[in-house]
Design a protein around this motif. Sequence first.
Motif, PDB file in Angstrom:
ATOM      1  N   ARG A   1      -2.282   3.879  -6.343  1.00 24.25           N
ATOM      2  CA  ARG A   1      -3.418   3.388  -5.548  1.00 24.25           C
ATOM      3  C   ARG A   1      -4.305   4.556  -5.138  1.00 24.25           C
ATOM      4  NH1 ARG A   1      -4.694   2.244  -0.039  1.00 24.25           N
ATOM      5  NH2 ARG A   1      -5.949   0.360   0.171  1.00 24.25           N
TER       6      ARG A   1
ATOM      7  N   ASP B   1      -8.817  -3.032  -4.187  1.00 25.84           N
ATOM      8  CA  ASP B   1      -8.017  -1.829  -4.381  1.00 25.84           C
ATOM      9  C   ASP B   1      -8.425  -1.228  -5.710  1.00 25.84           C
ATOM     10  OD1 ASP B   1      -5.867  -1.591  -2.212  1.00 25.84           O
ATOM     11  OD2 ASP B   1      -5.742  -3.696  -2.786  1.00 25.84           O
TER      12      ASP B   1
ATOM     13  N   GLY C   1      -8.723   1.537  -1.227  1.00 26.22           N
ATOM     14  CA  GLY C   1      -8.858   0.099  -1.056  1.00 26.22           C
ATOM     15  C   GLY C   1      -9.148  -0.218   0.394  1.00 26.22           C
TER      16      GLY C   1
ATOM     17  N   VAL D   1       0.846  -1.202   0.000  1.00 27.01           N
ATOM     18  CA  VAL D   1       0.000   0.000   0.000  1.00 27.01           C
ATOM     19  C   VAL D   1       0.880   1.250   0.000  1.00 27.01           C
ATOM     20  CG1 VAL D   1      -1.621   1.361   1.389  1.00 27.01           C
ATOM     21  CG2 VAL D   1      -2.025  -1.087   1.050  1.00 27.01           C
TER      22      VAL D   1
END
Length: 106
Positions: free
Chosen positions: A35, A73, A38, A26
Amino acid sequence: MKYLFLICVDESVEVSPEQGDPEQWVEEMERRGARLTGNRLCAAGDATTVRDSGRLVTQGPFAETKEQIAGFDIIECADLDEAIEIASKHPVASFGTIEVRPFWPE
């Protein structure tokens, strides 16, 4: 492009806390700006399935499979090749499945 990662695991498979911990992944993906969001999900047994316009409501997941969705995610990257590269780095890819789905084009 935006992609949804469905993080799927067999809940009976035992992994060490270190092996299943996504925090390092992450952090790396957020540093890369890939990202967007998520989260982990509760166990499949906690799911409720609604079908037939709400006329059929059952406890548990709809699909009876060994692997269940354990999290998700949403990433944004250049193309499918980059999405696959990012998914392959996810810790669950070593003992579960990462389903990579593009968002519907706008």
